[in-house]
Design a protein around this motif. Structure first.
Motif, PDB file in Angstrom:
ATOM      1  N   ARG A 144      51.018  52.929  44.760  1.00 30.68           N
ATOM      2  CA  ARG A 144      51.849  53.613  43.769  1.00 30.68           C
ATOM      3  C   ARG A 144      50.967  54.555  42.966  1.00 30.68           C
ATOM      4  O   ARG A 144      49.840  54.225  42.628  1.00 30.68           O
ATOM      5  CB  ARG A 144      52.610  52.625  42.880  1.00 30.68           C
ATOM      6  CG  ARG A 144      51.748  51.797  41.979  1.00 30.68           C
ATOM      7  CD  ARG A 144      52.576  50.905  41.041  1.00 30.68           C
ATOM      8  NE  ARG A 144      51.695  49.888  40.528  1.00 30.68           N
ATOM      9  CZ  ARG A 144      51.876  48.581  40.640  1.00 30.68           C
ATOM     10  NH1 ARG A 144      52.947  48.113  41.212  1.00 30.68           N
ATOM     11  NH2 ARG A 144      51.005  47.751  40.137  1.00 30.68           N
ATOM     12  N   ASN A 145      51.490  55.732  42.731  1.00 29.03           N
ATOM     13  CA  ASN A 145      50.784  56.749  41.944  1.00 29.03           C
ATOM     14  C   ASN A 145      49.361  57.003  42.443  1.00 29.03           C
ATOM     15  O   ASN A 145      48.443  57.198  41.651  1.00 29.03           O
ATOM     16  CB  ASN A 145      50.746  56.362  40.457  1.00 29.03           C
ATOM     17  CG  ASN A 145      52.121  56.157  39.883  1.00 29.03           C
ATOM     18  OD1 ASN A 145      53.077  56.832  40.274  1.00 29.03           O
ATOM     19  ND2 ASN A 145      52.255  55.215  38.968  1.00 29.03           N
ATOM     20  N   GLY A 146      49.174  56.964  43.764  1.00 27.63           N
ATOM     21  CA  GLY A 146      47.867  57.244  44.332  1.00 27.63           C
ATOM     22  C   GLY A 146      46.878  56.101  44.267  1.00 27.63           C
ATOM     23  O   GLY A 146      45.699  56.268  44.596  1.00 27.63           O
ATOM     24  N   PHE A 147      47.322  54.917  43.833  1.00 33.01           N
ATOM     25  CA  PHE A 147      46.451  53.750  43.751  1.00 33.01           C
ATOM     26  C   PHE A 147      46.965  52.649  44.660  1.00 33.01           C
ATOM     27  O   PHE A 147      48.178  52.492  44.831  1.00 33.01           O
ATOM     28  CB  PHE A 147      46.393  53.206  42.312  1.00 33.01           C
ATOM     29  CG  PHE A 147      45.600  54.059  41.376  1.00 33.01           C
ATOM     30  CD1 PHE A 147      44.244  53.844  41.200  1.00 33.01           C
ATOM     31  CD2 PHE A 147      46.212  55.079  40.663  1.00 33.01           C
ATOM     32  CE1 PHE A 147      43.503  54.644  40.339  1.00 33.01           C
ATOM     33  CE2 PHE A 147      45.484  55.882  39.796  1.00 33.01           C
ATOM     34  CZ  PHE A 147      44.130  55.662  39.632  1.00 33.01           C
ATOM     35  N   ILE A 148      46.050  51.883  45.223  1.00 35.30           N
ATOM     36  CA  ILE A 148      46.400  50.690  45.990  1.00 35.30           C
ATOM     37  C   ILE A 148      46.431  49.536  44.996  1.00 35.30           C
ATOM     38  O   ILE A 148      45.508  49.381  44.193  1.00 35.30           O
ATOM     39  CB  ILE A 148      45.370  50.433  47.098  1.00 35.30           C
ATOM     40  CG1 ILE A 148      45.442  51.573  48.112  1.00 35.30           C
ATOM     41  CG2 ILE A 148      45.600  49.081  47.757  1.00 35.30           C
ATOM     42  CD1 ILE A 148      44.348  51.559  49.141  1.00 35.30           C
ATOM     43  N   TYR A 149      47.516  48.747  45.048  1.00 32.31           N
ATOM     44  CA  TYR A 149      47.585  47.600  44.147  1.00 32.31           C
ATOM     45  C   TYR A 149      47.625  46.308  44.956  1.00 32.31           C
ATOM     46  O   TYR A 149      48.022  46.304  46.130  1.00 32.31           O
ATOM     47  CB  TYR A 149      48.782  47.699  43.192  1.00 32.31           C
ATOM     48  CG  TYR A 149      50.139  47.632  43.854  1.00 32.31           C
ATOM     49  CD1 TYR A 149      50.794  46.409  44.011  1.00 32.31           C
ATOM     50  CD2 TYR A 149      50.772  48.786  44.310  1.00 32.31           C
ATOM     51  CE1 TYR A 149      52.036  46.358  44.617  1.00 32.31           C
ATOM     52  CE2 TYR A 149      52.008  48.729  44.912  1.00 32.31           C
ATOM     53  CZ  TYR A 149      52.642  47.509  45.066  1.00 32.31           C
ATOM     54  OH  TYR A 149      53.866  47.454  45.672  1.00 32.31           O
ATOM     55  N   GLY A 150      47.162  45.246  44.323  1.00 32.87           N
ATOM     56  CA  GLY A 150      47.143  43.970  45.013  1.00 32.87           C
ATOM     57  C   GLY A 150      46.639  42.850  44.128  1.00 32.87           C
ATOM     58  O   GLY A 150      46.526  43.006  42.907  1.00 32.87           O
ATOM     59  N   GLU A 151      46.363  41.733  44.774  1.00 32.19           N
ATOM     60  CA  GLU A 151      45.956  40.528  44.072  1.00 32.19           C
ATOM     61  C   GLU A 151      44.855  39.819  44.851  1.00 32.19           C
ATOM     62  O   GLU A 151      44.734  39.973  46.064  1.00 32.19           O
ATOM     63  CB  GLU A 151      47.142  39.556  43.949  1.00 32.19           C
ATOM     64  CG  GLU A 151      48.313  40.120  43.191  1.00 32.19           C
ATOM     65  CD  GLU A 151      49.521  39.209  43.169  1.00 32.19           C
ATOM     66  OE1 GLU A 151      50.463  39.532  42.423  1.00 32.19           O
ATOM     67  OE2 GLU A 151      49.559  38.182  43.884  1.00 32.19           O
ATOM     68  N   LEU A 152      44.085  39.014  44.133  1.00 29.01           N
ATOM     69  CA  LEU A 152      43.122  38.106  44.742  1.00 29.01           C
ATOM     70  C   LEU A 152      43.677  36.703  44.561  1.00 29.01           C
ATOM     71  O   LEU A 152      44.074  36.343  43.448  1.00 29.01           O
ATOM     72  CB  LEU A 152      41.754  38.227  44.065  1.00 29.01           C
ATOM     73  CG  LEU A 152      40.666  37.297  44.577  1.00 29.01           C
ATOM     74  CD1 LEU A 152      40.286  37.623  46.014  1.00 29.01           C
ATOM     75  CD2 LEU A 152      39.432  37.368  43.698  1.00 29.01           C
ATOM     76  N   TRP A 153      43.750  35.930  45.644  1.00 33.07           N
ATOM     77  CA  TRP A 153      44.264  34.559  45.608  1.00 33.07           C
ATOM     78  C   TRP A 153      43.137  33.595  45.962  1.00 33.07           C
ATOM     79  O   TRP A 153      42.560  33.670  47.047  1.00 33.07           O
ATOM     80  CB  TRP A 153      45.392  34.366  46.612  1.00 33.07           C
ATOM     81  CG  TRP A 153      46.607  35.220  46.412  1.00 33.07           C
ATOM     82  CD1 TRP A 153      46.905  36.013  45.336  1.00 33.07           C
ATOM     83  CD2 TRP A 153      47.694  35.393  47.333  1.00 33.07           C
ATOM     84  NE1 TRP A 153      48.110  36.648  45.537  1.00 33.07           N
ATOM     85  CE2 TRP A 153      48.616  36.288  46.749  1.00 33.07           C
ATOM     86  CE3 TRP A 153      47.969  34.883  48.597  1.00 33.07           C
ATOM     87  CZ2 TRP A 153      49.790  36.676  47.394  1.00 33.07           C
ATOM     88  CZ3 TRP A 153      49.140  35.264  49.225  1.00 33.07           C
ATOM     89  CH2 TRP A 153      50.038  36.137  48.626  1.00 33.07           C
ATOM     90  N   ILE A 154      42.831  32.692  45.039  1.00 31.22           N
ATOM     91  CA  ILE A 154      41.784  31.700  45.239  1.00 31.22           C
ATOM     92  C   ILE A 154      42.374  30.319  44.987  1.00 31.22           C
ATOM     93  O   ILE A 154      42.861  30.055  43.882  1.00 31.22           O
ATOM     94  CB  ILE A 154      40.607  31.923  44.260  1.00 31.22           C
ATOM     95  CG1 ILE A 154      40.023  33.326  44.433  1.00 31.22           C
ATOM     96  CG2 ILE A 154      39.535  30.852  44.460  1.00 31.22           C
ATOM     97  CD1 ILE A 154      38.994  33.687  43.372  1.00 31.22           C
ATOM     98  N   PRO A 155      42.336  29.413  45.991  1.00 28.36           N
ATOM     99  CA  PRO A 155      42.843  28.063  45.742  1.00 28.36           C
ATOM    100  C   PRO A 155      41.938  27.335  44.739  1.00 28.36           C
ATOM    101  O   PRO A 155      40.710  27.410  44.843  1.00 28.36           O
ATOM    102  CB  PRO A 155      42.796  27.403  47.125  1.00 28.36           C
ATOM    103  CG  PRO A 155      41.773  28.169  47.891  1.00 28.36           C
ATOM    104  CD  PRO A 155      41.775  29.562  47.332  1.00 28.36           C
ATOM    105  N   VAL A 156      42.559  26.685  43.760  1.00 30.21           N
ATOM    106  CA  VAL A 156      41.791  25.987  42.722  1.00 30.21           C
ATOM    107  C   VAL A 156      42.368  24.587  42.495  1.00 30.21           C
ATOM    108  O   VAL A 156      43.493  24.292  42.908  1.00 30.21           O
ATOM    109  CB  VAL A 156      41.791  26.771  41.378  1.00 30.21           C
ATOM    110  CG1 VAL A 156      41.043  28.082  41.501  1.00 30.21           C
ATOM    111  CG2 VAL A 156      43.202  27.006  40.859  1.00 30.21           C
TER     112      VAL A 156
END
Length: 159
Positions: A144-156
């Protein structure tokens, strides 16, 4: 402390094509170069597009996992399908996950930034949770708007 949430996730499977990272685990520059070279290769030779064709959604997973005392890195998608060239079917457990969200100009920058925040700030400062191993992943969710967006998922686990 950096922004993060704890989120309950059902177990899920990522089909991955991977590479062993040979740099020392404290050599961030070496690791990042190996990862960048690997991603360049899977994009250029069509393996990433092949994986995308099997995906259950539009997410691209960059998975880190220790396997048989080797540091592995995978490009993957969420799917129940199989593929002869796939290196590993990666099982993520049901449970609580540390989730750090962000956006960046490139997928590589997104992964490096979120990993730095999670392992450099959140986990060292969070007294109520701990990462005890297992696969973790940066999830590239869209643009969106020229940026890649996302998340980091770490099991805790809770301490």
């Amino acid at each position: 402390m950096a922004d993060y949430i704890l989120e309950e996730k059902d177990s899920f499977t990522v089909l991955g094509i991977g590479t062993e990272l040979k740099s020392n685990y404290t050599d961030y520059a070496g690791i990042n170069k190996e990862k960048a070279d690997f991603w360049s290769s899977v994009k250029e030779d069509g393996r990433l597009d092949t994986l995308r064709g099997l995906a259950a959604n539009d997410y691209i997973f960059a998975v880190n996992e220790a396997v048989n005392n080797k540091m592995m890195h995978y490009a993957g998608v969420m799917t129940e399908a199989s593929l002869p060239e796939a290196t590993r079917v990666i099982q993520f457990p049901k449970g609580e996950y540390l989730v750090v969200k962000g956006e960046a100009k490139t997928a590589e920058e997104l992964s490096n930034t979120l990993t730095g925040i999670a392992f450099g700030q959140v986990l060292p400062e969070a007294k109520h949770i701990a990462y005890v191993g297992g696969p973790n992943t940066t999830v590239e969710m869209g643009e969106r708007n020229g940026f890649i967006y996302g998340e980091l998922w770490i099991p805790v686990v809770r301490k």
